[in-house]
Write an enzyme that holds these catalytic residues in place. Structure first.
Site, mmCIF file in Angstrom:
data_model
loop_
_atom_site.group_PDB
_atom_site.id
_atom_site.type_symbol
_atom_site.label_atom_id
_atom_site.label_comp_id
_atom_site.label_asym_id
_atom_site.label_seq_id
_atom_site.Cartn_x
_atom_site.Cartn_y
_atom_site.Cartn_z
ATOM 1 N N CYS A 56 -0.240 54.128 -0.736
ATOM 2 C CA CYS A 56 0.056 54.766 -2.014
ATOM 3 C C CYS A 56 1.476 54.486 -2.472
ATOM 4 C CB CYS A 56 -0.184 56.261 -1.902
ATOM 5 S SG CYS A 56 -1.857 56.579 -1.391
ATOM 6 N N GLY B 193 19.134 32.507 13.929
ATOM 7 C CA GLY B 193 19.241 32.281 12.496
ATOM 8 C C GLY B 193 18.566 31.053 11.937
ATOM 9 N N GLU C 294 20.219 32.448 20.510
ATOM 10 C CA GLU C 294 19.344 33.612 20.321
ATOM 11 C C GLU C 294 18.336 33.400 19.198
ATOM 12 O OE1 GLU C 294 22.144 36.687 19.345
ATOM 13 O OE2 GLU C 294 22.916 36.838 21.385
ATOM 14 N N PRO C 295 17.522 32.362 19.273
ATOM 15 C CA PRO C 295 16.557 32.157 18.191
ATOM 16 C C PRO C 295 15.453 33.206 18.225
ATOM 17 C CG PRO C 295 16.064 30.674 19.996
ATOM 18 C CD PRO C 295 17.335 31.392 20.375
ATOM 19 N N GLY C 296 15.076 33.682 17.067
ATOM 20 C CA GLY C 296 13.933 34.593 16.969
ATOM 21 C C GLY C 296 12.850 33.916 16.159
ATOM 22 N N TYR D 49 11.802 42.587 1.321
ATOM 23 C CA TYR D 49 12.727 41.513 0.926
ATOM 24 C C TYR D 49 12.183 40.674 -0.229
ATOM 25 C CZ TYR D 49 13.896 42.257 5.900
ATOM 26 O OH TYR D 49 14.181 42.791 7.122
HETATM 27 N N1 LLP Z 1 20.821 37.440 17.256
HETATM 28 C C1 LLP Z 1 21.265 38.503 16.562
HETATM 29 C C2 LLP Z 1 22.502 39.155 16.968
HETATM 30 C C3 LLP Z 1 20.541 38.971 15.453
HETATM 31 O O1 LLP Z 1 20.986 40.003 14.772
HETATM 32 C C4 LLP Z 1 19.335 38.302 15.081
HETATM 33 C C5 LLP Z 1 18.549 38.773 13.946
HETATM 34 C C6 LLP Z 1 18.913 37.210 15.852
HETATM 35 C C7 LLP Z 1 19.679 36.794 16.923
HETATM 36 C C8 LLP Z 1 17.665 36.437 15.548
HETATM 37 O O2 LLP Z 1 17.696 35.849 14.293
HETATM 38 P P1 LLP Z 1 16.582 34.789 13.855
HETATM 39 O O3 LLP Z 1 16.689 33.576 14.754
HETATM 40 O O4 LLP Z 1 15.246 35.444 13.979
HETATM 41 O O5 LLP Z 1 16.935 34.497 12.451
HETATM 42 N N2 LLP Z 1 13.821 41.439 9.508
HETATM 43 C C9 LLP Z 1 14.403 40.262 8.890
HETATM 44 C C10 LLP Z 1 15.281 39.488 9.836
HETATM 45 C C11 LLP Z 1 16.389 40.316 10.438
HETATM 46 C C12 LLP Z 1 17.196 39.544 11.447
HETATM 47 C C13 LLP Z 1 18.118 40.437 12.199
HETATM 48 N N3 LLP Z 1 18.854 39.784 13.234
HETATM 49 C C14 LLP Z 1 13.271 39.410 8.338
HETATM 50 O O6 LLP Z 1 12.108 39.814 8.438
HETATM 51 O O7 LLP Z 1 13.517 38.352 7.755
#
Ligand code: LLP
Length: 419
Positions: free
Chosen positions: A342, A239, A273-275, A316
């Site tokens: 389109c 997050g 769990e960073p993405g 979004y």
């Molecule tokens: N852990 C869990 C359980 C999650 O559901 C998520 C993201 C993450 C970790 C990683 O979150 P992050 O660190 O990336 O914020 N498609 C959307 C974002 C959806 C996120 C869903 N879950 C966007 O493009 O902003």
């Protein structure tokens, strides 16, 4: 040195000129910086070095094998949400005991695959799912390592579509009901209760919601301990936000500063769990201007990338900076940057001030390394675009551009239509 910057008026990824990549592999394409990925991982993971921890990269943000393998080599694990992501993580060389599996709807076949691989833990979101895991594990003669995903009912103050930690959303088990769920889970013979999980949302730009959520979870862990349920892993989800425009997200050190004191003396391993924070600003989308059209008092810059390639602006209303690859002077114009699809919703930027551009110019769409390629589709029968990775003065294709044959792979015209 910045991973993406102008050098002599030409936009570079590390030591590679972006236009040279475009000349070689055509447009559009995603381009990732090896240095940025590595720096991001080290900054994040290093921030938590004060305690036992594991950084499990959220594969959904960027599931390219090269990216996953880079983080695995750095000592990271993977946060997965499907059998497909499990397959990718294992294929990329992520050790199974560094994989955690989240998601509200795991199928029995996915549960089985995860148990066969021997992953670290499954993050469970409902009573029925727990029963399914117990049943599958029993059939396999295994004990499934489990964390319950608890919904701490904290407002992360982010976009509603990417906010998850409030009671009204589908995620997790309400915190007031968590104790009861743990007691029930304890009675299941093929379940090992090893952890607790929460994740409150994405693109958070403040530390406080993280700390508030964790404080609630830590209280719960103490209550569980009092009942003899000895939780040793706290998974705090992902997050952490990044800069797209003018946000001021906390540095990982700040996040760690807020989180680590809460865990003092608890004897737990922290799972993260960073993405987005690891990949978002390590990638760009490169596209070429096809036409510039002035119509009804508006300027439309029509480019060869579209909402199927990067869906965040359409989905979004997300802001991604767009910069010309060859630095241009001249009076800025206000334009919509749109793709060939389109749909009126097909745009990468709206009412955006950009330097004047013309047909043939290259544009870089910034901060596209997270939820870019992974959310792309074949809509309008557009082959998915390649991904490349730069390292120093080299670049490598890490996923080829799809072909038209790829588009129809697996499709068949039944005999009755051929008659
Ligand atoms: N852990 C869990 C359980 C999650 O559901 C998520 C993201 C993450 C970790 C990683 O979150 P992050 O660190 O990336 O914020 N498609 C959307 C974002 C959806 C996120 C869903 N879950 C966007 O493009 O902003």
């Amino acid at each position: 040195m910045a991973s993406f910057e102008y050098r002599n008026g030409s936009f570079h990824a590390e030591d590679v000129s972006v236009s040279a990549v475009a000349d070689r592999i055509d447009t559009p394409f995603y381009l990732y910086s090896h240095a940025a990925l590595t720096d991001n991982f080290r900054a994040f993971d290093g921030a938590f070095s004060g305690m036992p921890h594991l950084t499990c990269f959220a594969v959904k943000a960027n599931s390219n094998l090269a990216v996953l393998s880079l983080f695995a080599k750095e000592g990271g694990g993977a946060d997965i949400v499907s059998g497909g992501e499990l397959f990718r993580a294992l294929r990329a060389g992520v050790p199974a005991d560094r994989i955690v599996f989240a998601g509200v709807g795991k199928k029995r076949s996915e549960i089985q695959a995860a148990l066969e691989a021997g992953i670290r833990m499954l993050n469970v979101e409902s009573r029925e799912e727990l029963a399914a895991i117990n049943e599958v594990a029993g059939r396999m003669g295994k004990k499934a390592p489990i964390a319950l995903r608890v919904n701490p009912d904290i407002d992360p103050k982010t976009h509603p579509y990417i906010s998850t930690g409030l009671r009204k959303y589908k995620f997790g088990i309400a915190i007031e009901e968590a104790l009861e769920h743990y007691r029930e889970a304890r009675a299941l013979s093929n379940i090992a209760l090893v952890g607790i999980h929460h994740h409150i949302g994405s693109q958070l730009t403040e530390v406080q919601p993280f700390a508030d959520a964790l404080a609630r979870i830590v209280d719960l862990v103490r209550n569980l301990r009092a009942e003899g349920i000895d939780i040793r892993q706290i998974d705090v989800g992902g997050g952490l936000g990044i800069v797209y425009k003018d946000e001021t997200p906390p540095h990982p050190d700040e996040l760690a500063g807020a989180v680590l004191p809460l865990l003092d003396g608890l004897g737990c391993t922290l799972v993260l769990e960073p993405g987005r924070a690891l990949v978002g600003n390590a990638g760009i989308l490169v596209t070429r201007v096809l036409y510039v059209k002035r119509s009804g008092g508006k300027t439309f810059v029509i480019v060869d990338a579209a909402m199927n390639d990067l869906t965040r602006p359409s989905l979004y209303g997300a802001y991604h900076a767009v910069v010309p690859v060859r630095e241009r002077g001249g009076k800025p114009v206000k334009a919509d940057i749109v793709g060939p699809i389109c749909e009126s919703g097909d745009f990468l930027a709206k009412d955006r001030e950009i330097p004047p551009v013309s047909s043939g110019d290259l544009l870089a769409v910034m901060s596209a390394g997270a939820y870019g390629f992974t959310m792309s589709s074949n809509y309008n029968s557009r082959p998915r675009i390649p991904e490349a990775m730069v390292r120093d003065d080299n670049f490598f294709i890490v996923r080829e551009r799809e072909t038209f044959e790829d588009l129809v792979r697996g499709e068949q015209i039944p005999e009755l239509l051929l008659a």
